[in-house]
Scaffold this active site. Structure first.
Site, short mmCIF file in Angstrom:
data_model
loop_
_atom_site.label_atom_id
_atom_site.label_comp_id
_atom_site.label_asym_id
_atom_site.label_seq_id
_atom_site.Cartn_x
_atom_site.Cartn_y
_atom_site.Cartn_z
N LEU A 275 -6.29 35.23 -55.74
CA LEU A 275 -7.61 35.80 -55.53
C LEU A 275 -8.32 35.95 -56.87
O LEU A 275 -7.92 36.75 -57.71
CB LEU A 275 -7.50 37.18 -54.86
CG LEU A 275 -6.64 37.24 -53.58
CD1 LEU A 275 -6.55 38.68 -53.07
CD2 LEU A 275 -7.21 36.31 -52.51
N TYR B 15 -4.07 39.06 -57.50
CA TYR B 15 -5.50 39.24 -57.75
C TYR B 15 -5.77 39.21 -59.25
O TYR B 15 -5.13 39.94 -60.01
CB TYR B 15 -5.95 40.57 -57.14
CG TYR B 15 -7.41 40.90 -57.31
CD1 TYR B 15 -8.37 39.91 -57.45
CD2 TYR B 15 -7.84 42.22 -57.30
CE1 TYR B 15 -9.72 40.23 -57.58
CE2 TYR B 15 -9.18 42.55 -57.42
CZ TYR B 15 -10.11 41.55 -57.57
OH TYR B 15 -11.45 41.87 -57.71
N CYS B 16 -6.72 38.38 -59.66
CA CYS B 16 -7.17 38.31 -61.05
C CYS B 16 -5.99 38.03 -61.98
O CYS B 16 -5.26 37.05 -61.78
CB CYS B 16 -7.90 39.61 -61.41
SG CYS B 16 -8.65 39.64 -63.04
N LEU B 17 -5.76 38.87 -62.96
CA LEU B 17 -4.64 38.68 -63.89
C LEU B 17 -3.30 38.69 -63.15
O LEU B 17 -2.36 37.99 -63.54
CB LEU B 17 -4.68 39.78 -64.95
CG LEU B 17 -3.74 39.69 -66.13
CD1 LEU B 17 -3.85 38.35 -66.83
CD2 LEU B 17 -4.05 40.81 -67.11
#
Length: 582
Positions: free
Chosen positions: A341, A313-315
Site C-alpha cells: 500500500l 503500508y508505506c515504509l
C-alpha cells in the site's frame, strides 16, 4: 620508514568535533545541507551565465509575458468578461474565488501566474546543469514564489479584505489568538487544537483485540473475530514506523481493521515501539527480524495456519518486500500473497521527497541524528509539509491566522500529529541503501550476508498507489512491474498518500483504476497502463476483498486470541502500550 599501524589519537576527537559542528548546522537549517543548496544554486547560476542562447530565450519569454499581460489589460478595459491570459495549474485553487476576477486583483493574479511560469522556464532546460540540481533549484524557486504569492498578503487578497470588512477586523484578532495558542502548544510539546478529542483506545484505534506478543521493537495485536467463521489464512499488516499504526484503525466507520474482520479474516497488526536514544543502533535488519519475521512466527503458532496474507503500508511495505524476497530466496513459502500500500521498491524516481537526498544532505542528517540517536517526528513532518506548501502551510496561514477560521480537527489530522521517531542506524541505512543507492532494485541488497532480489518473489502481489501521492509517487510505485515476474494486480486510487489508502466503502467521490498482469506477462509503462486500466467507482477495499477471497481457503472456526501453551499468551487489551508512547 616502517608502517605505523597505531591509530591516530586525534581520530575520535576529530570525528566528534566534525559531527558536533554538523549537528549545530543541521539544527539551524532544520536538517537541510547548506552545501547541497549552494552547489545546486551555483551549478544553475554558472551554466545560465554561460548560456547566452538561454538568456536570449528568457528575455524573449519575459517580453511575451508582458505583452500577454498588457493584452489582457486592454481586453478587460473593453470587455470585463475577457478570457484570462493564463490559467492556474489544475491543482492550484488559490485564485478560484470570484473575487479574484475583479479589478485590480485579476491583474495581480495574472501577473503572478505569468511570473510563476517564467521562473519555471528560468530554472529548467539549461544545458550542463545536473538533473538533481535542476530539480532542487526549481523546487526552491516554487517555494519562494509560494511565499510571496498575492494570496498571502492583506493588500493583494480580495477574499481576505472582504473577510476583514465583514468581521470588523475581528478575524485578525482571532487569527492572532490562534497563532499564539499554536506557538504555546508547540513550545509545550502538545498536539494541535482539537487533537485531544481523538484518544487512542477510546475514539480511535478501538477495534477489539489482544496484544499477543511483545519484543523490544513491536507489539503484535490479534483482533477479535466479528464473524462466526474466518478464512484459514490470517492477514498480517505491517505499518510504517514513521507513523502510528492506527491510521489503519481510525474511527469505527473508516477502520481497515474492522472492515477486514467483517470480511471474515483473522487480522494481526504490528504496533511499533517509538524509539528513543537507547535505540540508536536498531538497523533495518533488526526491523525485519523483530518485526514481520517475528510476527509471522507468532501468527503461525497461534492460528496453526500454513500460509499468511501479508500487507505493508508505506515504509512497512518496503520492509515487507525485503522480507518476502529473503523468504523466497530461503525457500520459506509462508506468504500466500503480498499487498503493498503506497510502498516503493524502486527509488530512482522517488519524487520531490528525494530532491535533497545526496551525500552532503545525508552527512548533515546523520550528524543531527548522531547527537540524539534518532530523527524527531517534527523534522520529518516539516519536510512533508514543504512538499505541499500551498495546501499544508500557506493555506493554513491564510485560513487560520489571517481569516481567523480554524479548520475543524478530524481523525486523520489528529493521527498525523501523533508522530514517531526514527532511530539513527535504521534511518541512515534506509536513506543510503534505498534512496541514494537504490540497492533493492539493483540487486545489491543483502540479508544475512547474501543478496536478495525481488524477482524471487512468486506470491501474487496486490499493489496500491494513489493519484496525488507526494511521498511515494505512483509512477515510482508502478516500477515493481519491472522487478518481478509475479502476478501483479495494480490499483491506482484517488486521493493522496494517506486519504487515498483510508478509503472505506461508501466514502463519496472515491474511484480507482485496476489492471492485473498475469505471472510472466508483459509489463506496460505507467502511461500505457493508465490507458488500459478501466476506472471503477467506489472503494478499492472491495476490490482487495474479492482478490483476497479468491486466494483464500474455505471459512472455518476462528482461532483463539493468543496461544499460552505455545508461548503467546494475551498480554494486554488492544491497542497496547507501544502506540501510547510519546
Amino acid at each position: 620508514m616502517p608502517k605505523d599501524n597505531t591509530p591516530d589519537p586525534l581520530d575520535g576527537i576529530a570525528e566528534t568535533l566534525d559531527r558536533a559542528a554538523l549537528a549545530a548546522i543541521a539544527q539551524a537549517t532544520r536538517g537541510l545541507s547548506p552545501a547541497t543548496m549552494v552547489l545546486a544554486a551555483s551549478d544553475w547560476a554558472m551554466h545560465l551565465a554561460s548560456s547566452p542562447g538561454k538568456q536570449m530565450q528568457l528575455g524573449a519569454k519575459m517580453a511575451r509575458k508582458y505583452l500577454r499581460l498588457f493584452d489582457y489589460l486592454g481586453r478587460c478595459a473593453c470587455d470585463p468578461a475577457a478570457g484570462p491570459a493564463i490559467e492556474p495549474l489544475p491543482q492550484d485553487h488559490r485564485f478560484a474565488d470570484p473575487a479574484w476576477k475583479q479589478v485590480p486583483f485579476d491583474q495581480i493574479a495574472q501577473a503572478f501566474l505569468l511570473s510563476q511560469q517564467w521562473w519555471h522556464a528560468a530554472t529548467t532546460g539549461i544545458g550542463g546543469v545536473s538533473k538533481q540540481h535542476e530539480a532542487q533549484v526549481s523546487f526552491a524557486a516554487r517555494q519562494m514564489l509560494d511565499l510571496f504569492a498575492p494570496t498571502n498578503f492583506i493588500a493583494t487578497n480580495p477574499v481576505l479584505q472582504h473577510r476583514i470588512v465583514e468581521t470588523g477586523g475581528k478575524c485578525l484578532i482571532d487569527g492572532f489568538a490562534h497563532l499564539v495558542e499554536d506557538m504555546e502548544r508547540t513550545l509545550r510539546g502538545e498536539p494541535p487544537v482539537g487533537a485531544e478529542h481523538f484518544k487512542v483506545g477510546e475514539t480511535v484505534a478501538t477495534a477489539k483485540g489482544k496484544v499477543v506478543w511483545r519484543n523490544r521493537l513491536i507489539e503484535l495485536i490479534q483482533y477479535a473475530p466479528t464473524t462466526d467463521q474466518v478464512r484459514p489464512e490470517p492477514v498480517l499488516i505491517v505499518p510504517a514506523w514513521i507513523m502510528k499504526y492506527y491510521i489503519l484503525d481510525l474511527s469505527p466507520e473508516n477502520s481497515l481493521v474492522r472492515w477486514l474482520t467483517g470480511q471474515g479474516y483473522t487480522v494481526f497488526m504490528i504496533s511499533w515501539h517509538n524509539p528513543g536514544s537507547q535505540d540508536r543502533d536498531l538497523d533495518l535488519d533488526a526491523y525485519r527480524r523483530l518485526g514481520p519475521m517475528a510476527a509471522l512466527d507468532a501468527i503461525c503458532a497461534i492460528t496453526g495456519a500454513a500460509r499468511v496474507h501479508a500487507a505493508g503500508y508505506c515504509l512497512g511495505g518496503t520492509l515487507l518486500s525485503v522480507a518476502a524476497a529473503a523468504m523466497a530466496r530461503d525457500g520459506d513459502d509462508r506468504l500466500a500473497s503480498v499487498t503493498l500500500l503506497a510502498a516503493q521498491t524502486e527509488f530512482s524516481e522517488p519524487g520531490e521527497l528525494g530532491l535533497f537526498i545526496d551525500e552532503a544532505q545525508l552527512n548533515v542528517l546523520e550528524a543531527m541524528m548522531w547527537s540524539r540517536g534518532y530523527l524527531d517526528s517534527s523534522q520529518m513532518g516539516g519536510a512533508f509539509q514543504i512538499l505541499r506548501s500551498n495546501d499544508l502551510v500557506w493555506s493554513r496561514v491564510l485560513e487560520t491566522y489571517l481569516m481567523g477560521e480554524r479548520e475543524p480537527m478530524i481523525d486523520l489530522m489528529a493521527w498525523n500529529a501523533d508522530g514517531t521517531r526514527m532511530p539513527y542506524a535504521m534511518h541512515s541505512e534506509y536513506l543510503t541503501r534505498f534512496f541514494l543507492d537504490d540497492d533493492l532494485a539493483e540487486g545489491k541488497f543483502k540479508v544475512d550476508g547474501r543478496t536478495i532480489v525481488l524477482s524471487d518473489i512468486h506470491a501474487p502481489l496486490f499493489v496500491v498507489s494513489t493519484e496525488r501521492d507526494h511521498v511515494a509517487p505512483w509512477h515510482s510505485v508502478h516500477k515493481i512491474h519491472l522487478l518481478t515476474g509475479a502476478e501483479i494486480t495494480f490499483v491506482l486510487a484517488s486521493g493522496g498518500h494517506n486519504a487515498g489508502i483510508v478509503s472505506e466503502p461508501g466514502h463519496a467521490g472515491r474511484r480507482y483504476r485496476v489492471l492485473t498482469r498475469e505471472a510472466g506477462g508483459p509489463s506496460h509503462d505507467p502511461d500505457d497502463w493508465l490507458t488500459r486500466a478501466p476506472q471503477k467507482e467506489g472503494s478499492w477495499w472491495l476490490e482487495w476483498g474479492r482478490w483476497l477471497d479468491a486466494r483464500s481457503g474455505e471459512p472455518g472456526a476462528p482461532p483463539p486470541l493468543g496461544a499460552p501453551d505455545k508461548g503467546y499468551p494475551p498480554i494486554a487489551d488492544a491497542p497496547g502500550r507501544y502506540v501510547l508512547e510519546k
